[in-house]
Design a protein around this motif. Sequence first.
Motif, mmCIF file in Angstrom:
data_model
loop_
_atom_site.group_PDB
_atom_site.id
_atom_site.type_symbol
_atom_site.label_atom_id
_atom_site.label_comp_id
_atom_site.label_asym_id
_atom_site.label_seq_id
_atom_site.Cartn_x
_atom_site.Cartn_y
_atom_site.Cartn_z
ATOM 1 N N SER A 1 -4.947 -2.015 -3.841
ATOM 2 C CA SER A 1 -3.542 -2.192 -3.478
ATOM 3 C C SER A 1 -3.345 -2.441 -1.985
ATOM 4 N N ILE A 2 -4.244 -1.938 -1.148
ATOM 5 C CA ILE A 2 -4.114 -2.191 0.292
ATOM 6 C C ILE A 2 -4.382 -3.658 0.594
ATOM 7 N N ASP B 1 -0.872 -1.700 4.088
ATOM 8 C CA ASP B 1 -0.738 -0.244 4.238
ATOM 9 C C ASP B 1 0.662 0.266 3.909
ATOM 10 N N TYR C 1 1.319 0.373 0.152
ATOM 11 C CA TYR C 1 0.277 0.929 -0.711
ATOM 12 C C TYR C 1 0.855 1.924 -1.725
ATOM 13 N N ARG D 1 0.955 1.455 -5.768
ATOM 14 C CA ARG D 1 0.240 2.410 -6.635
ATOM 15 C C ARG D 1 1.204 3.048 -7.639
#
Length: 168
Positions: A88-89, A94, A97, A101
């Motif tokens: 996901s990053i 960041d 994220y 998620r």
Amino acid sequence: MELNEKLVEKLAATKAKYEKVTAFAALLPLFKDRIISDELTGESYAKLSDYVGQMYCAWGVSWYTNTPTNYPEEKHSQVGFVNVYINSISLFGDKLYDFARQKLDEVLPSIDVHFYDAMNSNFYFLPHEAEAGLKKLEAWYLDTKAQCDAQLKKLRVAELQRELEGLS
């Protein structure tokens, strides 16, 4: 004219290999072009694609023949899996994220997957699960991506509110 004995043996080996390639392509029709062009037999690890539809997978979509990390002992071993690591990053950065998620966790129950390694965000699909499972992951990606601008605005508003409260 009869073929040389060594050439006959080589021809038989090539035919046997191509039969394996054909069977592997039939097992995973979504990746048949790659399987045939790279002459993949399914007997060992192979990268099948860099993309799941429009979703770029930096670590690829692979045919995985080893036992996965964290594999539960109660599940019997399979011949192979279609494996994809969802980072996901790398997909969202960041700041997004946690949001990405959360969205992935929301769709997980709807994804038919043989084994999901939650610690590493690795999906291991049996061949018959792969196409539908990968399509659901792409749908998650596209849906999450469509919501990113609004989520970034929410994060910025919260950040500015914290700064404003800090000034009082």
